[in-house]
Design a protein around this motif. Structure first.
Motif, PDB file in Angstrom:
ATOM      1  N   UNK A   1      10.522   2.084  14.031  1.00 48.44           N
ATOM      2  CA  UNK A   1       9.104   1.904  14.368  1.00 48.44           C
ATOM      3  C   UNK A   1       8.194   2.852  13.587  1.00 48.44           C
ATOM      4  N   UNK A   2       8.624   4.093  13.377  1.00 44.37           N
ATOM      5  CA  UNK A   2       7.698   5.111  12.851  1.00 44.37           C
ATOM      6  C   UNK A   2       7.935   5.517  11.398  1.00 44.37           C
ATOM      7  N   UNK A   3       9.001   5.063  10.761  1.00 46.07           N
ATOM      8  CA  UNK A   3       9.235   5.417   9.356  1.00 46.07           C
ATOM      9  C   UNK A   3       8.067   5.040   8.434  1.00 46.07           C
ATOM     10  N   UNK A   4       7.401   3.885   8.641  1.00 43.74           N
ATOM     11  CA  UNK A   4       6.254   3.570   7.775  1.00 43.74           C
ATOM     12  C   UNK A   4       5.166   4.639   7.776  1.00 43.74           C
ATOM     13  N   UNK A   5       5.032   5.368   8.885  1.00 39.51           N
ATOM     14  CA  UNK A   5       4.021   6.429   8.964  1.00 39.51           C
ATOM     15  C   UNK A   5       4.265   7.473   7.880  1.00 39.51           C
ATOM     16  N   UNK A   6       5.518   7.850   7.685  1.00 41.12           N
ATOM     17  CA  UNK A   6       5.850   8.842   6.659  1.00 41.12           C
ATOM     18  C   UNK A   6       5.484   8.336   5.266  1.00 41.12           C
ATOM     19  N   UNK A   7       5.826   7.105   4.984  1.00 41.85           N
ATOM     20  CA  UNK A   7       5.586   6.563   3.640  1.00 41.85           C
ATOM     21  C   UNK A   7       4.095   6.426   3.341  1.00 41.85           C
ATOM     22  N   UNK A   8       3.322   5.986   4.335  1.00 39.22           N
ATOM     23  CA  UNK A   8       1.885   5.824   4.116  1.00 39.22           C
ATOM     24  C   UNK A   8       1.177   7.179   3.975  1.00 39.22           C
ATOM     25  N   UNK A   9       1.562   8.141   4.794  1.00 45.00           N
ATOM     26  CA  UNK A   9       0.912   9.457   4.700  1.00 45.00           C
ATOM     27  C   UNK A   9       1.347  10.184   3.433  1.00 45.00           C
ATOM     28  N   UNK A  10       2.592  10.014   3.032  1.00 41.72           N
ATOM     29  CA  UNK A  10       3.041  10.583   1.751  1.00 41.72           C
ATOM     30  C   UNK A  10       2.239   9.991   0.600  1.00 41.72           C
ATOM     31  N   UNK A  11       1.962   8.698   0.685  1.00 42.87           N
ATOM     32  CA  UNK A  11       1.143   8.035  -0.334  1.00 42.87           C
ATOM     33  C   UNK A  11      -0.284   8.579  -0.324  1.00 42.87           C
ATOM     34  N   UNK A  12      -0.838   8.781   0.881  1.00 48.05           N
ATOM     35  CA  UNK A  12      -2.217   9.259   1.005  1.00 48.05           C
ATOM     36  C   UNK A  12      -2.391  10.672   0.463  1.00 48.05           C
ATOM     37  N   UNK A  13      -1.355  11.513   0.646  1.00 47.64           N
ATOM     38  CA  UNK A  13      -1.455  12.905   0.198  1.00 47.64           C
ATOM     39  C   UNK A  13      -1.077  13.081  -1.278  1.00 47.64           C
ATOM     40  N   UNK A  14      -0.545  12.056  -1.907  1.00 48.14           N
ATOM     41  CA  UNK A  14      -0.041  12.180  -3.280  1.00 48.14           C
ATOM     42  C   UNK A  14      -1.080  12.706  -4.277  1.00 48.14           C
ATOM     43  N   UNK A  15      -2.336  12.198  -4.272  1.00 41.85           N
ATOM     44  CA  UNK A  15      -3.314  12.740  -5.235  1.00 41.85           C
ATOM     45  C   UNK A  15      -3.560  14.233  -5.062  1.00 41.85           C
ATOM     46  N   UNK A  16      -3.659  14.689  -3.813  1.00 46.32           N
ATOM     47  CA  UNK A  16      -3.909  16.114  -3.562  1.00 46.32           C
ATOM     48  C   UNK A  16      -2.720  16.959  -3.989  1.00 46.32           C
ATOM     49  N   UNK A  17      -1.501  16.489  -3.695  1.00 42.38           N
ATOM     50  CA  UNK A  17      -0.304  17.239  -4.068  1.00 42.38           C
ATOM     51  C   UNK A  17      -0.143  17.277  -5.581  1.00 42.38           C
ATOM     52  N   UNK A  18      -0.430  16.170  -6.232  1.00 31.26           N
ATOM     53  CA  UNK A  18      -0.332  16.114  -7.696  1.00 31.26           C
ATOM     54  C   UNK A  18      -1.341  17.048  -8.349  1.00 31.26           C
ATOM     55  N   UNK A  19      -2.546  17.079  -7.807  1.00 30.92           N
ATOM     56  CA  UNK A  19      -3.572  17.970  -8.351  1.00 30.92           C
ATOM     57  C   UNK A  19      -3.162  19.427  -8.195  1.00 30.92           C
ATOM     58  N   UNK A  20      -2.529  19.738  -7.044  1.00 33.76           N
ATOM     59  CA  UNK A  20      -2.032  21.100  -6.837  1.00 33.76           C
ATOM     60  C   UNK A  20      -0.966  21.442  -7.871  1.00 33.76           C
ATOM     61  N   UNK A  21      -0.118  20.479  -8.192  1.00 38.09           N
ATOM     62  CA  UNK A  21       0.918  20.706  -9.211  1.00 38.09           C
ATOM     63  C   UNK A  21       0.280  20.992 -10.571  1.00 38.09           C
TER      64      UNK A  21
ATOM     65  N   UNK B   1       0.783  -1.226   0.000  1.00 38.30           N
ATOM     66  CA  UNK B   1       0.000   0.000   0.000  1.00 38.30           C
ATOM     67  C   UNK B   1       0.812   1.271   0.000  1.00 38.30           C
ATOM     68  N   UNK B   2       2.141   1.163   0.170  1.00 39.09           N
ATOM     69  CA  UNK B   2       3.022   2.330   0.069  1.00 39.09           C
ATOM     70  C   UNK B   2       3.584   2.372  -1.336  1.00 39.09           C
ATOM     71  N   UNK B   3       3.292   3.459  -2.066  1.00 42.04           N
ATOM     72  CA  UNK B   3       3.657   3.514  -3.491  1.00 42.04           C
ATOM     73  C   UNK B   3       4.657   4.610  -3.826  1.00 42.04           C
ATOM     74  N   UNK B   4       5.323   5.157  -2.798  1.00 44.14           N
ATOM     75  CA  UNK B   4       6.274   6.239  -3.063  1.00 44.14           C
ATOM     76  C   UNK B   4       7.696   5.703  -3.050  1.00 44.14           C
ATOM     77  N   UNK B   5       8.489   6.166  -3.996  1.00 42.92           N
ATOM     78  CA  UNK B   5       9.890   5.800  -4.102  1.00 42.92           C
ATOM     79  C   UNK B   5      10.728   6.902  -3.447  1.00 42.92           C
ATOM     80  N   UNK B   6      11.282   6.668  -2.260  1.00 42.83           N
ATOM     81  CA  UNK B   6      12.073   7.711  -1.582  1.00 42.83           C
ATOM     82  C   UNK B   6      13.258   8.126  -2.434  1.00 42.83           C
ATOM     83  N   UNK B   7      13.382   9.417  -2.623  1.00 39.12           N
ATOM     84  CA  UNK B   7      14.482   9.924  -3.442  1.00 39.12           C
ATOM     85  C   UNK B   7      14.955  11.273  -2.892  1.00 39.12           C
ATOM     86  N   UNK B   8      14.280  12.357  -3.273  1.00 40.71           N
ATOM     87  CA  UNK B   8      14.705  13.684  -2.828  1.00 40.71           C
ATOM     88  C   UNK B   8      14.573  13.861  -1.317  1.00 40.71           C
TER      89      UNK B   8
END
Length: 455
Positions: free
Chosen positions: A361-381, A326-333
């Motif tokens: 313990x908490x790194x997955x939180x970042x990846x899942x929330x980044x994934x959840x916000x991706x549609x909204x951020x992309x639409x803003x772009x 369910x995490x679809x972001x590739x960490x890069x920048x």
């Protein structure tokens, strides 16, 4: 309105290395510092910010390709691009109402200072983009501009509250008197609090192990330059680098970990006279009331624990990106997770072992929330045209700052549209954790003050 927007944008476009020193020179003159002393302190502060930016950029330029090489060896393909904080900041400033956040920050800080609800004068106004991003994400979820500014204002208030209660710990870590950090990323410490408490109860993890402890145990192998060399060497091997490339990365990591504390000393050189002048002025004018200078997080960058933890978390973050369903972001920048390491540094008091456990313990939180916000951020772009996103791909930030606060408050804000969401349940829980965090840090402040008096 356009004139105000242009003025605000012009000032903020100067960037932190210019904008913050200018503010500090004015603050110094207002508390009766001599012009040459205020000018000298301000310029050195600008040098410190510039130096830290150069070193951080140097580290990112060397570590990011290595992390990317490690990912390429796995053959994994994920459809969310990690634009890092720079892409998100660009999108935030492209929001038409972004300029209104600047006066809101000044009003919130001013009212809290006047009413004695904070002791922090936040001069880190350049990072107002973080509050803009929070508002933008709330608008994306709710479509309501007013509730977006309310949530942003709440984050400002909490930042100042945490800046006050964290101040003694920050002073203890940096060695700089009278400074603190009212940065949004420290709100993640509220989420870390219960995990840190649980970890502290586990035998073996209740010990305080920092860089100095490692030096006592490991000798030269715990020196910054050797630790950096070893970590860079291992990362280069994992990334499949050639021998020359691996050794170059190792030396680069060694150089970065060696230079960070050197540059951090410039903050002390610049801020100590300013802090003393402000302290004396407040004692004369306001019956011994203390005012702390609120600055950006790089004043904490001299801590070896921050950088060791961040570098060691790089391969762990990549492993999570590969295996988490369910995490679809590739960490890069955003592969260097400052958003986790800095609040972990504060809440653990610089306990490197516990920082690493909190990271795992908490790194997955970042990846899942980044994934959840991706549609909204992309639409803003798409809407602003500020950042190009290829068709079929999404944009986000793998280590987005204050992820839990942004997610649950944006989710809860849907109530304005008559929608009940799980965020409404988690917001009260978050505030309970905030109160518990505040009490814990208050107690730690008392302990540090008692230790100072005993010494």
């Amino acid at each position: 309105m356009d004139v105000i927007q242009s003025i605000v944008q012009y000032v903020l476009d100067l960037g932190a290395p210019v904008f913050v020193p200018l503010i500090m020179i004015l603050v110094g003159l207002s508390v009766r510092m001599k012009f040459k002393e205020a000018l000298s302190a301000g310029v050195i502060l600008g040098v410190a910010f510039t130096g830290m930016t150069i070193v951080i950029g140097f580290m990112l330029d060397n570590l990011t390709p290595a992390a990317q090489g490690l990912v390429e060896r796995t053959g994994i393909e994920l459809n969310i691009i990690d634009g890092g904080w720079t892409s998100l900041a660009t999108l935030a400033w492209a929001w038409p109402l972004a300029f209104l956040m600047f006066p809101l920050q000044l009003v919130v800080n001013g009212v809290m200072l006047i009413t004695n609800k904070t002791q922090t004068l936040n001069v880190d106004l350049w990072n107002i983009w973080g509050k803009i991003l929070t508002a933008v994400l709330v608008v994306a979820v709710t479509g309501n501009i007013y509730i977006a500014f309310v949530v942003a204002a709440i984050s400002m208030v909490v930042e100042l509250i945490l800046a006050d209660v964290n101040q003694k710990q920050i002073e203890n870590i940096t060695g700089i008197p009278g400074v603190t950090v009212p940065h949004g990323m420290l709100l993640f410490g509220v989420f870390l609090f219960p995990f840190n408490w649980l970890i502290s109860k586990i035998p073996g993890l209740d010990r305080h192990i920092d860089a100095d402890t490692l030096k006592d145990k490991l000798g030269i192998f715990a020196e910054n330059h050797i630790m950096g060399f070893i970590i860079g060497l291992l990362l280069g091997i994992a990334a499949g680098y050639s021998v020359p490339e691996t050794l170059t990365l190792a030396v680069s990591a060694a150089a970065a970990l060696t230079l960070f504390p050197m540059v951090a000393k410039l903050f002390m050189q610049a801020l100590s006279p300013l802090s003393e002048a402000i302290s004396e002025f407040m004692k004369k004018k306001f019956s011994n009331r203390q005012i702390h200078i609120g600055l950006d997080w790089p004043i904490l960058a001299g801590s070896s624990e921050v950088w060791v933890a961040m570098i060691l978390m790089v391969p762990i973050t990549l492993i999570y990106a590969i295996i988490l369903p369910g995490s679809n972001i590739l960490p890069f920048a955003g592969i260097i997770n400052i958003s986790l390491a800095v609040p972990a540094l504060i809440i653990t008091g610089g306990n490197l072992l516990r920082m690493l456990v909190l990271g795992v313990v908490t790194t997955p939180v970042f990846l899942y929330i980044a994934t959840a916000f991706a549609p909204a951020i992309t639409q803003l772009a798409y809407d602003t045209g500020a950042v190009d996103v290829e068709s079929g791909q999404l944009l986000s930030w793998s280590t987005i700052e204050l992820p839990v606060f942004r997610y649950i408050f944006a989710d809860a804000a849907q109530i304005v549209n008559g929608q009940f969401s799980i965020g409404l349940i988690f917001v009260p829980i978050w505030f309970v954790c905030l109160v518990a965090y505040y009490k814990m840090m208050k107690k730690r402040t008392e302990q540090l003050e008692e230790a100072e008096e005993a010494a």
